[in-house]
Write a protein that holds these residues in place. Structure first.
Motif, mmCIF file in Angstrom:
data_model
loop_
_atom_site.group_PDB
_atom_site.id
_atom_site.type_symbol
_atom_site.label_atom_id
_atom_site.label_comp_id
_atom_site.label_asym_id
_atom_site.label_seq_id
_atom_site.Cartn_x
_atom_site.Cartn_y
_atom_site.Cartn_z
ATOM 1 N N LEU A 28 -40.535 -16.479 -30.816
ATOM 2 C CA LEU A 28 -41.534 -17.218 -31.772
ATOM 3 C C LEU A 28 -42.879 -17.980 -30.912
ATOM 4 N N SER A 29 -42.537 -18.665 -29.734
ATOM 5 C CA SER A 29 -43.477 -19.327 -29.017
ATOM 6 C C SER A 29 -44.564 -18.230 -28.500
ATOM 7 N N THR A 30 -44.136 -17.250 -28.134
ATOM 8 C CA THR A 30 -45.184 -16.056 -27.630
ATOM 9 C C THR A 30 -45.885 -15.510 -28.808
ATOM 10 N N LEU A 31 -45.293 -15.213 -29.928
ATOM 11 C CA LEU A 31 -46.051 -14.554 -30.996
ATOM 12 C C LEU A 31 -46.881 -15.734 -31.620
ATOM 13 N N MET A 32 -46.600 -16.878 -31.636
ATOM 14 C CA MET A 32 -47.299 -18.004 -32.030
ATOM 15 C C MET A 32 -48.447 -18.215 -31.655
ATOM 16 N N MET A 72 -55.274 -33.232 7.193
ATOM 17 C CA MET A 72 -54.984 -33.700 5.719
ATOM 18 C C MET A 72 -54.252 -32.610 4.828
ATOM 19 N N ALA A 73 -52.998 -32.678 4.349
ATOM 20 C CA ALA A 73 -52.267 -31.640 3.678
ATOM 21 C C ALA A 73 -53.349 -31.074 2.501
ATOM 22 N N THR A 74 -53.157 -29.763 2.060
ATOM 23 C CA THR A 74 -53.725 -29.321 1.250
ATOM 24 C C THR A 74 -52.917 -29.442 -0.387
ATOM 25 N N ILE A 75 -53.645 -29.866 -1.434
ATOM 26 C CA ILE A 75 -53.106 -30.289 -2.613
ATOM 27 C C ILE A 75 -52.922 -28.819 -3.205
ATOM 28 N N GLU A 76 -51.548 -28.575 -3.706
ATOM 29 C CA GLU A 76 -51.235 -27.253 -4.385
ATOM 30 C C GLU A 76 -52.112 -27.079 -5.833
ATOM 31 N N THR A 77 -52.469 -26.338 -6.392
ATOM 32 C CA THR A 77 -53.206 -26.042 -7.373
ATOM 33 C C THR A 77 -52.512 -24.796 -8.394
ATOM 34 N N LEU A 78 -52.062 -25.222 -9.726
ATOM 35 C CA LEU A 78 -51.591 -24.224 -10.440
ATOM 36 C C LEU A 78 -52.711 -23.994 -11.690
ATOM 37 N N ASP A 79 -53.162 -22.688 -11.669
ATOM 38 C CA ASP A 79 -53.807 -22.317 -12.958
ATOM 39 C C ASP A 79 -53.111 -21.969 -13.994
ATOM 40 N N VAL A 80 -52.870 -23.014 -14.906
ATOM 41 C CA VAL A 80 -52.113 -22.833 -16.039
ATOM 42 C C VAL A 80 -52.427 -21.487 -16.753
ATOM 43 N N THR A 81 -53.573 -21.232 -17.200
ATOM 44 C CA THR A 81 -53.867 -20.112 -18.096
ATOM 45 C C THR A 81 -53.782 -18.879 -17.556
ATOM 46 N N ILE A 124 -43.837 -24.385 -28.598
ATOM 47 C CA ILE A 124 -43.751 -24.305 -26.853
ATOM 48 C C ILE A 124 -42.565 -25.152 -26.539
ATOM 49 N N LYS A 125 -42.583 -26.545 -26.946
ATOM 50 C CA LYS A 125 -41.928 -27.541 -26.511
ATOM 51 C C LYS A 125 -40.589 -27.377 -26.948
ATOM 52 N N PRO A 142 -47.478 -17.951 -22.307
ATOM 53 C CA PRO A 142 -47.446 -19.194 -22.977
ATOM 54 C C PRO A 142 -46.038 -19.877 -22.789
ATOM 55 N N ARG A 143 -44.864 -19.124 -22.951
ATOM 56 C CA ARG A 143 -43.601 -19.831 -23.022
ATOM 57 C C ARG A 143 -43.002 -20.353 -21.675
ATOM 58 N N MET A 144 -44.046 -19.933 -20.495
ATOM 59 C CA MET A 144 -43.367 -20.364 -19.191
ATOM 60 C C MET A 144 -44.445 -21.383 -18.729
ATOM 61 N N LYS A 145 -45.569 -21.808 -19.292
ATOM 62 C CA LYS A 145 -46.165 -22.878 -18.995
ATOM 63 C C LYS A 145 -45.503 -24.180 -18.780
ATOM 64 N N HIS A 146 -44.919 -24.931 -19.701
ATOM 65 C CA HIS A 146 -44.389 -26.139 -19.458
ATOM 66 C C HIS A 146 -43.131 -25.985 -18.421
ATOM 67 N N PRO A 147 -42.331 -25.121 -18.304
ATOM 68 C CA PRO A 147 -41.505 -25.008 -17.452
ATOM 69 C C PRO A 147 -41.636 -24.862 -16.160
ATOM 70 N N THR A 148 -42.882 -24.112 -15.783
ATOM 71 C CA THR A 148 -43.437 -23.754 -14.468
ATOM 72 C C THR A 148 -43.755 -25.241 -13.896
ATOM 73 N N ILE A 149 -44.645 -25.813 -14.995
ATOM 74 C CA ILE A 149 -45.282 -27.082 -14.510
ATOM 75 C C ILE A 149 -44.163 -28.215 -14.142
ATOM 76 N N PHE A 150 -43.014 -28.120 -14.826
ATOM 77 C CA PHE A 150 -41.813 -28.959 -14.632
ATOM 78 C C PHE A 150 -41.258 -28.560 -13.116
ATOM 79 N N LYS A 151 -41.198 -27.399 -12.903
ATOM 80 C CA LYS A 151 -40.716 -26.954 -11.653
ATOM 81 C C LYS A 151 -41.600 -27.258 -10.489
ATOM 82 N N TYR A 152 -42.743 -27.244 -10.693
ATOM 83 C CA TYR A 152 -43.545 -27.959 -9.804
ATOM 84 C C TYR A 152 -43.474 -29.306 -9.346
#
Length: 386
Positions: A261-265, A1-10, A245-246, A14-24
């Motif tokens: 702005l995203s990082t500072l906010m 059984m293949a291992t499900i990849e896990t991404l710790d978003v924390t 972020i969006k 911040p500005r890279m969270k959503h782009p990274t998830i979209f890449k996954y």
């Protein structure tokens, strides 16, 4: 059984969270899945995935707070993928708007959804759907004004026996919809334009209520600040961070200041939330003790009389930093000047930041110029009596 990849978003910036998830997500083959872990509900990501990739995935909470959120995201097999249909309600003749939306809804299969786009809040439609179709759908705002409203309407899935899964609409809303229907109320959002000549109050000036907070008792002023300005921060911080972020993800390549702005906010809002927590958990209870002691000398207190100046100076320093951040946001965005290619989310972001700034300035003025000054004065008076 293949291992499900896990991404710790924390662990992501911040500005890279959503782009990274979209890449996954984009790297998944149909039928594959991965898991994200976060310290708050990542529901805004769900809406963005729907909007950007369509209804081609499943979203399953493995753990749902309060401290940790774990979500399994699976890309649907090819034969199950279907793009979410969109309906621009503003392009439909008014008398046909609700009938057309009902046709779209009735054509849905269990578990399917569509998105309506409108120039005002279509909440009357929500009650009409409840009244006419019952608790068989979900209603999710993807964008909530001020110029554009987007709502995703999904027909509830069926269970193993073919019956509809129980809905999540509140009993209060169901009863309200039934009452409106019984009274024969028309559910149309806006069927006629406002006519100034028909308004008996037209031309009359209504004065906004005024109050003199300088005359309030300090314990009352504290309750007002907590329930009005602190609550405003708590209600808006997460959504403002997600919106920043969006917009940065969509426009950051052509408008690099949005990434900054995203990082500072994120840090600005976290500092504000920490500041409100310190006030509510430490300073405000002490000030209330001072007020009680002033009213009744026999009142027992748990803090050292005469020691209030230092913690207040620290909190005022936090306020100075927050004010400097707001000033820098204006510099960074050229005083919130919108570029020609600004979408509705871009416009809404700048409006919300300006609204947030206005509330925070009032908040800081009440604390620095009234609450803190008077609390220090009362503390000094008590110190002279001891």
């Amino acid at each position: 059984m293949a291992t499900i990849e896990t991404l710790d978003v924390t662990k992501l910036e911040p500005r890279m969270k959503h782009p990274t998830i979209f890449k996954y997500f984009d790297a998944l083959q149909p039928g594959e899945e991965f898991v994200i872990e976060n310290d708050h509900d990542p529901k805004p990501l769900y809406y963005e995935l729907i909007g950007e990739r369509g209804n081609i995935f499943t979203w399953e909470y493995l753990e749902k707070g309060p401290e940790w959120f774990i979500v399994k995201i699976c890309k649907n097999p090819v034969e199950e993928q279907k793009e979410v249909e969109r309906l621009n309600v503003t392009a439909i003749e008014p008398k046909f708007k609700h009938p057309t939306i009902f046709q779209y809804f009735d054509a849905l299969k269990a578990g399917e959804s569509f998105i309506i786009e409108n120039d005002h809040d279509p909440k009357p439609l929500y009650y009409e759907l409840i009244a006419e179709r019952g608790d068989i759908f979900t209603w999710e705002y993807l964008l909530k004004g001020p110029e554009l409203f987007e709502v995703q309407i999904a027909k509830n899935p069926t269970n193993q026996n073919g019956g509809e899964v129980a809905g999540t609409i509140s009993i209060k809303d169901i009863k309200k919809a039934e009452m409106l229907k019984d009274k024969g109320v028309q559910f149309n959002c806006r069927t006629e334009k406002y006519n100034l000549a028909d308004d008996p109050n037209a031309g009359k000036v209504t004065k906004a209520p005024t109050y003199d907070s300088d005359k309030w008792e300090l314990d009352f002023l504290i309750d007002y600040i907590v329930n009005t300005h602190h609550q405003y921060i708590k209600d808006n911080a997460e959504n403002l961070n997600d919106l920043t972020i969006k917009v940065a993800e969509h426009h950051g390549d052509s408008h690099g200041e949005l990434n900054r702005l995203s990082t500072l906010m994120y840090h600005f809002l976290q500092d504000l939330l920490d500041n409100t927590a310190r006030e509510e958990e430490v300073l405000f209870p002490v000030i209330k003790q001072i007020v009680a002691k002033k009213r009744n000398a026999d009142t027992e207190i748990t803090y050292k009389i005469g020691s209030l100046q230092e913690p207040i100076d620290l909190l005022k320093k936090d306020h100075e930093i927050a004010a400097a951040d707001l000033s820098f946001f204006r510099t960074l965005t050229n005083d919130y000047t919108l570029p020609a290619d600004a979408c509705s989310s871009y416009q809404y972001l700048f409006q919300k930041i300006k609204e947030f700034e206005t509330d925070l300035k009032t908040h800081i003025q009440l604390e620095n110029n009234i609450l803190f000054q008077k609390a220090i004065q009362l503390d000094a008076e008590l110190a002279k009596l001891n």
